[in-house]
Design a protein around this motif. Structure first.
Motif, PDB file in Angstrom:
ATOM      1  N   THR A 101     113.786  52.220  38.420  1.00 38.71           N
ATOM      2  CA  THR A 101     115.241  52.251  38.335  1.00 38.71           C
ATOM      3  C   THR A 101     115.649  53.548  37.661  1.00 38.71           C
ATOM      4  N   ASP A 117     113.988  43.669  36.784  1.00 44.28           N
ATOM      5  CA  ASP A 117     115.065  43.125  37.599  1.00 44.28           C
ATOM      6  C   ASP A 117     115.039  43.759  38.993  1.00 44.28           C
ATOM      7  N   ALA A 143     117.048  43.461  41.396  1.00 40.04           N
ATOM      8  CA  ALA A 143     118.377  43.875  41.838  1.00 40.04           C
ATOM      9  C   ALA A 143     118.737  45.258  41.306  1.00 40.04           C
ATOM     10  N   ALA A 144     118.069  45.695  40.230  1.00 42.73           N
ATOM     11  CA  ALA A 144     118.350  47.006  39.634  1.00 42.73           C
ATOM     12  C   ALA A 144     117.436  48.100  40.181  1.00 42.73           C
ATOM     13  N   LEU A 173     119.150  45.994  52.735  1.00 39.81           N
ATOM     14  CA  LEU A 173     120.205  45.858  51.741  1.00 39.81           C
ATOM     15  C   LEU A 173     121.061  44.671  52.128  1.00 39.81           C
ATOM     16  N   SER A 216     124.038  42.212  50.588  1.00 36.85           N
ATOM     17  CA  SER A 216     125.065  42.113  49.545  1.00 36.85           C
ATOM     18  C   SER A 216     124.890  43.227  48.521  1.00 36.85           C
ATOM     19  N   GLY A 217     124.484  44.402  49.000  1.00 40.99           N
ATOM     20  CA  GLY A 217     124.330  45.559  48.133  1.00 40.99           C
ATOM     21  C   GLY A 217     123.061  45.588  47.311  1.00 40.99           C
ATOM     22  N   GLN A 218     122.181  44.611  47.479  1.00 43.57           N
ATOM     23  CA  GLN A 218     120.944  44.551  46.717  1.00 43.57           C
ATOM     24  C   GLN A 218     119.742  44.699  47.643  1.00 43.57           C
ATOM     25  N   THR A 222     108.554  39.537  43.961  1.00 41.97           N
ATOM     26  CA  THR A 222     109.780  39.703  43.187  1.00 41.97           C
ATOM     27  C   THR A 222     110.250  38.415  42.532  1.00 41.97           C
ATOM     28  N   ILE A 231     116.562  37.204  43.522  1.00 36.79           N
ATOM     29  CA  ILE A 231     116.638  37.212  44.977  1.00 36.79           C
ATOM     30  C   ILE A 231     116.060  35.942  45.573  1.00 36.79           C
TER      31      ILE A 231
END
Length: 118
Positions: free
Chosen positions: A28, A40, A42-43, A79, A81-83, A95, A112
């Motif tokens: 990240t 994370d 999502a990050a 990708l 929902s932006g994740q 994950t 997720i």
């Protein structure tokens, strides 16, 4: 002449296992833009082009050499929902956290785990 290493399709994220505790970590960017590790998914920093992927590969090489992580590699993602969500089952499974305790790890939260299987 040797063949160039084949890179995964983009977009991609970098994942690895933390050398001290074995947990899956993701590359990240911190507030200053420097690369760091997070637990994370999502990050995770998403590489959308070859330059960004090369930057992640360089970060992985340095972390491997510094004995911070093991088994670092790029993973192609979709990708949603932006994740970033890994396209392949093995990485998606990694994950989620420990599979022997669904009440612990990333799968116990909002990570997720709710992402559609595919």
């Amino acid at each position: 002449m040797s063949a160039a290493a084949k890179r995964v399709p983009l977009p991609a994220i970098l994942l690895a296992n933390d050398l001290l505790d074995g947990d899956v970590v993701f590359a990240t960017a911190d507030g200053a833009g420097a690369l760091a590790w997070t637990r994370d998914p999502a990050a995770a920093l998403v590489a959308a082009d070859d330059a960004a992927a090369a930057r992640l590969e360089g970060f992985a090489a340095a972390a491997l050499a510094g004995n911070r992580v093991v088994d670092a590699y790029l993973v192609d993602v979709a990708l949603e929902s932006g994740q970033p969500v890994p396209r392949h089952f093995r990485e998606r499974f990694k994950t989620l956290g420990p599979s022997n305790r669904p009440d612990l790890g990333k799968q116990a939260g909002d990570g997720i785990a709710s992402a559609p299987k595919g």
